[in-house]
Every structure is written in structure tokens, then in C-alpha cells.
Design a protein around this motif. Structure first.
Motif, PDB file in Angstrom:
ATOM      1  N   SER A  91      -8.947   5.997 -50.329  1.00 17.28           N
ATOM      2  CA  SER A  91      -7.736   5.643 -50.409  1.00 17.28           C
ATOM      3  C   SER A  91      -6.878   6.933 -50.872  1.00 17.28           C
ATOM      4  CB  SER A  91      -7.129   4.442 -51.620  1.00 17.28           C
ATOM      5  OG  SER A  91      -7.459   5.100 -52.817  1.00 17.28           O
ATOM      6  N   GLY A  92      -7.454   7.773 -51.241  1.00 15.88           N
ATOM      7  CA  GLY A  92      -6.653   8.787 -51.713  1.00 15.88           C
ATOM      8  C   GLY A  92      -5.782   8.803 -53.080  1.00 15.88           C
ATOM      9  N   GLY A  93      -6.374   7.992 -53.858  1.00 13.22           N
ATOM     10  CA  GLY A  93      -5.551   7.447 -55.019  1.00 13.22           C
ATOM     11  C   GLY A  93      -4.512   6.446 -54.948  1.00 13.22           C
ATOM     12  N   THR A  94      -4.193   5.746 -53.573  1.00 12.60           N
ATOM     13  CA  THR A  94      -3.231   4.743 -53.549  1.00 12.60           C
ATOM     14  C   THR A  94      -3.846   3.580 -54.027  1.00 12.60           C
ATOM     15  OG1 THR A  94      -4.041   4.402 -51.409  1.00 12.60           O
ATOM     16  CG2 THR A  94      -2.199   6.050 -51.450  1.00 12.60           C
ATOM     17  N   LEU A  95      -5.080   3.481 -54.074  1.00 17.03           N
ATOM     18  CA  LEU A  95      -5.713   2.200 -55.076  1.00 17.03           C
ATOM     19  C   LEU A  95      -6.371   2.722 -56.211  1.00 17.03           C
ATOM     20  CD1 LEU A  95      -7.513   0.600 -52.014  1.00 17.03           C
ATOM     21  CD2 LEU A  95      -5.260  -0.413 -53.133  1.00 17.03           C
ATOM     22  N   PRO A  96      -5.648   2.380 -57.276  1.00 16.00           N
ATOM     23  CA  PRO A  96      -6.044   2.935 -58.525  1.00 16.00           C
ATOM     24  C   PRO A  96      -7.804   2.759 -58.833  1.00 16.00           C
ATOM     25  CG  PRO A  96      -5.048   0.864 -59.235  1.00 16.00           C
ATOM     26  CD  PRO A  96      -4.833   1.609 -57.564  1.00 16.00           C
ATOM     27  N   THR A  97      -8.396   1.733 -58.362  1.00 13.08           N
ATOM     28  CA  THR A  97      -9.744   1.707 -58.653  1.00 13.08           C
ATOM     29  C   THR A  97     -10.720   2.091 -57.604  1.00 13.08           C
ATOM     30  OG1 THR A  97      -9.733  -0.557 -57.671  1.00 13.08           O
ATOM     31  CG2 THR A  97      -9.377  -0.444 -60.101  1.00 13.08           C
ATOM     32  N   ASP A  98      -9.931   2.927 -56.417  1.00 15.23           N
ATOM     33  CA  ASP A  98     -11.044   3.311 -55.542  1.00 15.23           C
ATOM     34  C   ASP A  98     -11.787   4.589 -55.852  1.00 15.23           C
ATOM     35  OD1 ASP A  98     -12.194   3.412 -52.924  1.00 15.23           O
ATOM     36  OD2 ASP A  98     -10.479   3.986 -52.017  1.00 15.23           O
ATOM     37  N   SER A  99     -12.661   5.144 -55.084  1.00 15.16           N
ATOM     38  CA  SER A  99     -13.561   6.591 -55.507  1.00 15.16           C
ATOM     39  C   SER A  99     -12.793   7.547 -54.937  1.00 15.16           C
ATOM     40  CB  SER A  99     -14.797   6.223 -54.717  1.00 15.16           C
ATOM     41  OG  SER A  99     -15.702   5.040 -55.132  1.00 15.16           O
ATOM     42  N   ARG A 169     -19.994  10.901 -59.531  1.00 14.44           N
ATOM     43  CA  ARG A 169     -19.967   9.317 -58.973  1.00 14.44           C
ATOM     44  C   ARG A 169     -18.956   8.327 -59.426  1.00 14.44           C
ATOM     45  NH1 ARG A 169     -26.134   7.592 -57.197  1.00 14.44           N
ATOM     46  NH2 ARG A 169     -26.434   9.382 -56.051  1.00 14.44           N
ATOM     47  N   SER A 170     -18.798   7.321 -58.451  1.00 15.55           N
ATOM     48  CA  SER A 170     -17.639   6.423 -58.607  1.00 15.55           C
ATOM     49  C   SER A 170     -18.253   5.107 -58.500  1.00 15.55           C
ATOM     50  CB  SER A 170     -16.773   6.754 -57.510  1.00 15.55           C
ATOM     51  OG  SER A 170     -16.059   7.990 -57.870  1.00 15.55           O
ATOM     52  N   PHE A 171     -17.706   4.101 -58.935  1.00 23.50           N
ATOM     53  CA  PHE A 171     -18.119   3.000 -58.689  1.00 23.50           C
ATOM     54  C   PHE A 171     -17.035   1.933 -57.903  1.00 23.50           C
ATOM     55  CE2 PHE A 171     -18.667  -1.701 -59.959  1.00 23.50           C
ATOM     56  CZ  PHE A 171     -20.072  -1.949 -59.742  1.00 23.50           C
ATOM     57  N   VAL A 172     -17.457   1.270 -56.945  1.00 23.10           N
ATOM     58  CA  VAL A 172     -16.622   0.524 -55.935  1.00 23.10           C
ATOM     59  C   VAL A 172     -16.346  -0.913 -56.744  1.00 23.10           C
ATOM     60  CG1 VAL A 172     -16.030  -0.519 -53.669  1.00 23.10           C
ATOM     61  CG2 VAL A 172     -17.386   1.458 -53.938  1.00 23.10           C
ATOM     62  N   HIS A 173     -14.946  -1.088 -57.288  1.00 25.00           N
ATOM     63  CA  HIS A 173     -14.653  -2.356 -57.940  1.00 25.00           C
ATOM     64  C   HIS A 173     -14.136  -3.505 -57.210  1.00 25.00           C
ATOM     65  CE1 HIS A 173     -15.037  -0.585 -62.005  1.00 25.00           C
ATOM     66  NE2 HIS A 173     -14.682   0.686 -61.427  1.00 25.00           N
ATOM     67  N   GLU A 174     -13.601  -2.876 -55.837  1.00 24.81           N
ATOM     68  CA  GLU A 174     -12.710  -3.931 -55.347  1.00 24.81           C
ATOM     69  C   GLU A 174     -13.371  -4.216 -53.892  1.00 24.81           C
ATOM     70  OE1 GLU A 174     -10.237  -5.640 -56.543  1.00 24.81           O
ATOM     71  OE2 GLU A 174     -10.183  -4.491 -58.326  1.00 24.81           O
ATOM     72  N   PRO A 175     -12.970  -5.143 -53.270  1.00 22.58           N
ATOM     73  CA  PRO A 175     -13.461  -5.600 -51.743  1.00 22.58           C
ATOM     74  C   PRO A 175     -12.854  -4.389 -51.041  1.00 22.58           C
ATOM     75  CG  PRO A 175     -12.833  -7.498 -52.738  1.00 22.58           C
ATOM     76  CD  PRO A 175     -12.393  -6.518 -53.736  1.00 22.58           C
ATOM     77  N   LEU A 176     -13.587  -3.997 -50.073  1.00 22.30           N
ATOM     78  CA  LEU A 176     -13.189  -2.920 -48.979  1.00 22.30           C
ATOM     79  C   LEU A 176     -12.664  -3.457 -47.744  1.00 22.30           C
ATOM     80  CD1 LEU A 176     -16.046  -0.477 -49.974  1.00 22.30           C
ATOM     81  CD2 LEU A 176     -13.618  -0.260 -50.725  1.00 22.30           C
ATOM     82  N   GLY A 186     -19.706  -0.413 -49.973  1.00 25.21           N
ATOM     83  CA  GLY A 186     -19.777  -1.752 -50.580  1.00 25.21           C
ATOM     84  C   GLY A 186     -19.558  -1.994 -52.057  1.00 25.21           C
ATOM     85  N   MET A 187     -18.644  -3.137 -52.231  1.00 27.92           N
ATOM     86  CA  MET A 187     -18.226  -3.587 -53.292  1.00 27.92           C
ATOM     87  C   MET A 187     -19.337  -3.913 -54.412  1.00 27.92           C
ATOM     88  SD  MET A 187     -15.650  -6.655 -54.964  1.00 27.92           S
ATOM     89  CE  MET A 187     -16.970  -7.978 -54.313  1.00 27.92           C
ATOM     90  N   GLY A 188     -19.256  -3.203 -55.726  1.00 24.55           N
ATOM     91  CA  GLY A 188     -20.372  -3.384 -56.439  1.00 24.55           C
ATOM     92  C   GLY A 188     -21.403  -2.424 -56.400  1.00 24.55           C
ATOM     93  N   THR A 189     -21.385  -1.258 -55.862  1.00 24.32           N
ATOM     94  CA  THR A 189     -22.300  -0.198 -55.868  1.00 24.32           C
ATOM     95  C   THR A 189     -21.813   0.922 -55.959  1.00 24.32           C
ATOM     96  OG1 THR A 189     -21.540   0.303 -53.144  1.00 24.32           O
ATOM     97  CG2 THR A 189     -23.262  -1.273 -53.687  1.00 24.32           C
ATOM     98  N   ALA A 190     -22.425   1.983 -56.669  1.00 19.59           N
ATOM     99  CA  ALA A 190     -22.233   3.414 -56.595  1.00 19.59           C
ATOM    100  C   ALA A 190     -22.169   4.208 -55.297  1.00 19.59           C
ATOM    101  CB  ALA A 190     -23.225   4.093 -57.770  1.00 19.59           C
ATOM    102  N   GLU A 191     -21.259   5.354 -55.571  1.00 15.71           N
ATOM    103  CA  GLU A 191     -21.182   6.197 -54.447  1.00 15.71           C
ATOM    104  C   GLU A 191     -20.529   7.760 -54.744  1.00 15.71           C
ATOM    105  OE1 GLU A 191     -18.253   3.991 -51.622  1.00 15.71           O
ATOM    106  OE2 GLU A 191     -16.723   4.984 -52.769  1.00 15.71           O
ATOM    107  N   ALA A 192     -20.955   8.665 -53.883  1.00 16.82           N
ATOM    108  CA  ALA A 192     -20.436   9.774 -54.339  1.00 16.82           C
ATOM    109  C   ALA A 192     -20.501  10.778 -52.834  1.00 16.82           C
ATOM    110  CB  ALA A 192     -21.294  10.402 -55.107  1.00 16.82           C
TER     111      ALA A 192
END
Length: 259
Positions: A91-99, A169-176, A186-192
Motif C-alpha cells: 500500500s505504500g503507507g496508505t494502510l497503516p497496518t500494511d507491510s 520483517r513485517s506481519f500482515v494484520h489485515e485481509p488482502l 496472506g493475512m497472519g503471516t510474516a513477510e519481507a
């Protein structure tokens, strides 16, 4: 010595293989998850790729890496960040919980006050702490040095996020929604940062590298560190380069000039 004030200074978590095995069994036992009829997390964990395992298109003859020249990286420029977000559907920061897979840092020499700008992402360590602490094997390193997360067996424990000394690393908190076909998330997974593995396997460069070159900056070079004839290897041999937090002896795939 210059300090990156945005990089955590806590010690790297090191976990013996025996402890990792125990964590895998414990996680499976606590979760008790049926991922499919008759298939439990424990069986999936036992079949997961181990550090250094070969993936399709990966070869141990190759060690993919980046060389970043901080002298060519302009403060305020975010071309690499924008390219990463676009390529990977972030999202580039448009979603506060996005990676955020790549971010720009301002570092300061505490002795002189001189500041520099540089991009920070997963450093794709040869000895990745995130892999060491993962209880299921979801965090793994390909034969060519690219560190990835298998979303199918990640249980969202976030041990890897805590272990990473680069805050990469980030964590996906919301549905994508509107995901990119080449970049499964995927929501509920780590990513980088994946070094844009889907592009690399097609013989292309990571999006951040292409964007930096297209903008005329040329601050990021990507290539095979194992090939002495590659441009990146020649630069590393000709100019002093450093690894971020090199005292941890992680042998990172991302190197920096000018810091």
C-alpha cells in the motif's frame, strides 16, 4: 563508525538446532491445526525446506546480492520504495497496518554530524537469524541465498520478526485484496523483501534496482556475488564496502559503499 539509529541494537537471537526442533514440535502440539483432512502442522513442518535447500530455479553456484552506494543515494528520494510497493502490491503507507519491504534511513556520524541516506531491506544473510528461530521451517534460505517465507506453513508466531536485527520483517494484520499473481501474500503471516525473486527467476533485476537505474541514480547494483566477473563482484573487490551490523557475522547479501 557511523550508527544507524533506526536499526535495533539488541543482540541477535541464536537458537541451536535442537531447540528449533523442540519449538517445531511444541508449536505443532499447541496449534493442533488440521490444514487439510488428515494433515497436521507437525507433518508439514517435518517436510519443510531446510536452510540452503534448493528451490526451483535456484543454484548454489549463485549468491544473489546488492551493492548500494550511499554517495549516490539522495536524501528524500524514494524511487526504490515506490517501485517496491508497486511491484509487490504493497500500500505504500496508505494502510497503516500494511507491510513495508524497503525503507529509506537517514544515518548520522556521531563524531562529525554528517548524515547520509540509504535504503534498508532484508539483508538476505548467509546465516539468517529468522531461519534459525522459525519453528515450522516457513522461513528458509534458497540455495542462491535469497531468504523467503513459505506462507503455507507460516503460523504467524512472529519469532522471525523479533530475531531480525534489521527490522526488515513485517506481519500482515489485515485481509488482502488485489494481490499480484507473482507475489503471494496472506493475512497472519510474516513477510519481507524477496529480492523480487519472481523477477530474478525470469532473468530480470529487482524492481528497486531498475527504478534507481531508470531515474539515473545508479545507486544500487544487483548481481551474482559468486561470479568474479560480475559487475557487483568487481565493485566489491575494487571499493571498500561494509555490511550493516557486520559484527554479527551474518554474511549479508546486501553491502554498502560509503558508510
Amino acid at each position: 563508525m557511523k550508527h544507524d539509529h533506526n536499526t535495533p541494537q539488541s543482540e541477535t537471537v541464536t537458537t541451536p538446532s535442537s531447540r528449533r526442533g523442540f519449538l517445531g514440535v511444541a508449536a505443532a502440539g499447541m496449534a493442533g491445526i488440521l490444514l487439510a483432512p488428515g494433515v497436521r502442522l507437525f507433518e508439514i513442518a517435518q517436510a519443510a525446506p531446510t536452510t540452503g535447500s534448493a528451490s526451483s530455479g535456484a543454484s548454489s553456484k549463485v549468491r544473489w546480492g546488492m551493492l548500494i552506494d550511499s554517495g549516490k543515494c539522495a536524501s528524500g528520494c524514494t524511487d526504490c520504495v515506490t517501485a517496491c510497493n508497486t511491484e509487490n502490491g504493497l500500500s505504500g503507507g496508505t494502510l497503516p497496518t500494511d507491510s513495508q519491504w524497503i525503507r529509506k534511513l537517514e544515518i548520522k556520524d556521531v563524531r562529525t554530524g554528517h548524515t547520509q541516506s540509504l535504503p534498508m531491506m532484508c539483508q538476505h544473510c548467509a546465516e539468517p537469524p529468522c531461519v534459525d528461530v522459525c519453528p515450522t521451517g516457513a522461513s528458509f534460505k534458497r540455495a542462491d541465498g535469497i531468504v523467503l517465507v513459505d506462507k503455507h506453513i507460516c503460523i504467524g508466531c512472529r519469532y522471525c520478526i523479533m530475531a531480525c536485527p534489521y527490522k526488515a520483517r513485517s506481519f500482515v494484520h489485515e485481509p488482502l485484496t488485489r494481490q499480484k499473481p507473482d507475489v503471494p501474500r496472506g493475512m497472519g503471516t510474516a513477510e519481507a523483501c524477496t529480492l523480487c525473486v519472481h523477477r530474478v527467476d525470469r532473468g530480470e533485476q529487482p524492481a528497486c534496482v531498475s527504478a534507481c537505474a531508470d531515474a539515473g541514480h545508479g545507486a544500487i547494483i544487483f548481481g551474482n556475488l559468486n561470479d568474479p566477473e560480475s559487475e557487483i563482484s568487481k565493485r566489491v573487490a575494487s571499493y571498500p564496502s561494509r555490511q550493516i551490523r557486520e559484527n554479527l557475522n551474518l554474511n549479508t547479501g546486501v553491502r554498502y559503499i560509503g558508510i
